[in-house]
Design a protein around this motif. Structure first.
Motif, PDB file in Angstrom:
ATOM      1  N   SER A  86       7.602 -15.297  57.035  1.00  0.00           N
ATOM      2  CA  SER A  86       8.602 -14.495  57.747  1.00  0.00           C
ATOM      3  C   SER A  86       8.386 -14.599  59.261  1.00  0.00           C
ATOM      4  CB  SER A  86       8.569 -13.039  57.287  1.00  0.00           C
ATOM      5  OG  SER A  86       7.406 -12.393  57.711  1.00  0.00           O
ATOM      6  N   GLN A  87       7.127 -14.590  59.709  1.00  0.00           N
ATOM      7  CA  GLN A  87       6.850 -14.763  61.135  1.00  0.00           C
ATOM      8  C   GLN A  87       7.338 -16.128  61.610  1.00  0.00           C
ATOM      9  OE1 GLN A  87       2.683 -14.246  61.804  1.00  0.00           O
ATOM     10  NE2 GLN A  87       2.739 -12.018  61.536  1.00  0.00           N
ATOM     11  N   LEU A  88       7.081 -17.128  60.800  1.00  0.00           N
ATOM     12  CA  LEU A  88       7.497 -18.474  61.154  1.00  0.00           C
ATOM     13  C   LEU A  88       9.016 -18.558  61.265  1.00  0.00           C
ATOM     14  CD1 LEU A  88       6.743 -21.447  61.613  1.00  0.00           C
ATOM     15  CD2 LEU A  88       6.911 -21.759  59.136  1.00  0.00           C
ATOM     16  N   SER A  89       9.721 -17.995  60.294  1.00  0.00           N
ATOM     17  CA  SER A  89      11.180 -18.059  60.356  1.00  0.00           C
ATOM     18  C   SER A  89      11.712 -17.266  61.542  1.00  0.00           C
ATOM     19  CB  SER A  89      11.772 -17.586  59.032  1.00  0.00           C
ATOM     20  OG  SER A  89      12.339 -16.345  59.112  1.00  0.00           O
ATOM     21  N   SER A  90      11.087 -16.129  61.846  1.00  0.00           N
ATOM     22  CA  SER A  90      11.487 -15.331  63.004  1.00  0.00           C
ATOM     23  C   SER A  90      11.270 -16.119  64.296  1.00  0.00           C
ATOM     24  CB  SER A  90      10.682 -14.031  63.025  1.00  0.00           C
ATOM     25  OG  SER A  90      10.756 -13.410  64.264  1.00  0.00           O
ATOM     26  N   GLU A  91      10.120 -16.759  64.411  1.00  0.00           N
ATOM     27  CA  GLU A  91       9.817 -17.549  65.614  1.00  0.00           C
ATOM     28  C   GLU A  91      10.755 -18.746  65.721  1.00  0.00           C
ATOM     29  OE1 GLU A  91       7.704 -16.776  68.088  1.00  0.00           O
ATOM     30  OE2 GLU A  91       7.261 -14.905  67.033  1.00  0.00           O
ATOM     31  N   GLN A  92      11.062 -19.373  64.595  1.00  0.00           N
ATOM     32  CA  GLN A  92      11.989 -20.506  64.617  1.00  0.00           C
ATOM     33  C   GLN A  92      13.371 -20.046  65.066  1.00  0.00           C
ATOM     34  OE1 GLN A  92      11.595 -21.910  60.592  1.00  0.00           O
ATOM     35  NE2 GLN A  92      10.248 -23.594  61.195  1.00  0.00           N
ATOM     36  N   VAL A 138       9.336 -19.875  78.258  1.00  0.00           N
ATOM     37  CA  VAL A 138       9.411 -19.078  77.024  1.00  0.00           C
ATOM     38  C   VAL A 138       9.567 -19.986  75.815  1.00  0.00           C
ATOM     39  CG1 VAL A 138      10.822 -17.386  75.775  1.00  0.00           C
ATOM     40  CG2 VAL A 138      10.278 -17.005  78.177  1.00  0.00           C
ATOM     41  N   ILE A 139      10.400 -21.025  75.955  1.00  0.00           N
ATOM     42  CA  ILE A 139      10.615 -21.969  74.851  1.00  0.00           C
ATOM     43  C   ILE A 139       9.307 -22.681  74.517  1.00  0.00           C
ATOM     44  CG2 ILE A 139      11.704 -24.173  74.255  1.00  0.00           C
ATOM     45  CD1 ILE A 139      14.247 -23.116  75.607  1.00  0.00           C
ATOM     46  N   LYS A 140       8.588 -23.125  75.517  1.00  0.00           N
ATOM     47  CA  LYS A 140       7.320 -23.816  75.273  1.00  0.00           C
ATOM     48  C   LYS A 140       6.321 -22.888  74.582  1.00  0.00           C
ATOM     49  CE  LYS A 140       7.694 -27.321  78.813  1.00  0.00           C
ATOM     50  NZ  LYS A 140       7.217 -27.850  80.071  1.00  0.00           N
ATOM     51  N   LYS A 141       6.294 -21.621  75.022  1.00  0.00           N
ATOM     52  CA  LYS A 141       5.396 -20.649  74.385  1.00  0.00           C
ATOM     53  C   LYS A 141       5.779 -20.444  72.920  1.00  0.00           C
ATOM     54  CE  LYS A 141       3.903 -15.844  74.455  1.00  0.00           C
ATOM     55  NZ  LYS A 141       4.033 -15.704  73.037  1.00  0.00           N
ATOM     56  N   LEU A 142       7.070 -20.312  72.653  1.00  0.00           N
ATOM     57  CA  LEU A 142       7.533 -20.115  71.275  1.00  0.00           C
ATOM     58  C   LEU A 142       7.278 -21.352  70.416  1.00  0.00           C
ATOM     59  CD1 LEU A 142      10.840 -18.127  71.832  1.00  0.00           C
ATOM     60  CD2 LEU A 142       8.701 -17.286  70.844  1.00  0.00           C
ATOM     61  N   GLU A 143       7.460 -22.530  70.998  1.00  0.00           N
ATOM     62  CA  GLU A 143       7.157 -23.742  70.248  1.00  0.00           C
ATOM     63  C   GLU A 143       5.675 -23.801  69.913  1.00  0.00           C
ATOM     64  OE1 GLU A 143      10.651 -26.778  71.823  1.00  0.00           O
ATOM     65  OE2 GLU A 143       8.707 -26.768  72.853  1.00  0.00           O
ATOM     66  N   VAL A 148       1.313 -23.009  65.839  1.00  0.00           N
ATOM     67  CA  VAL A 148       0.160 -22.241  65.345  1.00  0.00           C
ATOM     68  C   VAL A 148       0.463 -21.673  63.975  1.00  0.00           C
ATOM     69  CG1 VAL A 148      -1.192 -20.140  65.733  1.00  0.00           C
ATOM     70  CG2 VAL A 148      -0.787 -21.715  67.617  1.00  0.00           C
ATOM     71  N   LEU A 149       1.662 -21.164  63.776  1.00  0.00           N
ATOM     72  CA  LEU A 149       2.040 -20.598  62.470  1.00  0.00           C
ATOM     73  C   LEU A 149       2.076 -21.672  61.395  1.00  0.00           C
ATOM     74  CD1 LEU A 149       4.765 -18.023  63.493  1.00  0.00           C
ATOM     75  CD2 LEU A 149       2.518 -17.534  62.547  1.00  0.00           C
ATOM     76  N   TYR A 150       2.560 -22.874  61.738  1.00  0.00           N
ATOM     77  CA  TYR A 150       2.539 -23.961  60.754  1.00  0.00           C
ATOM     78  C   TYR A 150       1.104 -24.272  60.339  1.00  0.00           C
ATOM     79  CZ  TYR A 150       7.420 -25.463  60.737  1.00  0.00           C
ATOM     80  OH  TYR A 150       8.762 -25.547  60.531  1.00  0.00           O
TER      81      TYR A 150
END
Length: 158
Positions: A86-92, A138-143, A148-150
């Motif tokens: 769920s965290q991964l999908s939210s971050e994506q 922000v995009i680089k941080k989210l990527e 990390v989540l993967y």
């Protein structure tokens, strides 16, 4: 003499009878010995069987306990996995949204740069450039967060 003959015959008959009885007693003593051996062997096997049955119950309890612990651990990992998913999908989703906004801002910047600004409002590219730089960060941080989540997801699945 008849009486003596009868006595000898009687004695012979009794001796034969005693000899037969001695044979029967000897045979019965052998049978008793064999039965005693069988009884001892049976008792030993019964004790061994009782020990195995007692050990079997203990082993089953241990196996059931190990199974319960493994199921609990599996459920814990499933929960962690679903949270990470769920965290991964939210971050994506956040990355997609910010990428779309960044693309739109770049298009606006190109359009405004192409126009050179309007007469009443001169073009100020520094304002838009700062926004673009901020959103790129922000995009680089989210990527990075997605990456990390993967990795965490891969570690949990192993």
């Amino acid at each position: 003499m008849d009486q003596c003959m009868n006595s000898f015959e009687e004695m012979a008959r009794l001796k034969n009878l005693v000899a037969e009885k001695v044979k029967v007693i000897t045979m019965m003593e052998r049978e008793r010995g064999a039965m005693s051996k069988l009884h001892k062997q049976y008792q030993k096997e019964r004790l061994d069987q009782d020990g195995i049955e007692g050990e079997y119950g203990e082993r089953m309890r241990r196996v059931n306990e190990d199974l319960r612990v493994a199921k609990a651990r599996c459920n814990k990992y499933k929960q962690i996995h679903s949270e990470l998913e769920s965290q991964l999908s939210s971050e994506q989703s956040k990355v997609r949204d910010l990428t779309d906004k960044n693309r739109q801002l770049k298009e606006k910047l190109r359009a405004i740069s192409g126009l050179g600004g309007r007469e009443d409002k001169p073009f100020d590219p520094t304002k838009y450039q700062a926004q673009l730089d901020e959103r790129d960060g922000v995009i680089k941080k989210l990527e990075h967060d997605v990456e990390v989540l993967y990795k965490a997801k891969g570690a949990v699945e192993r």
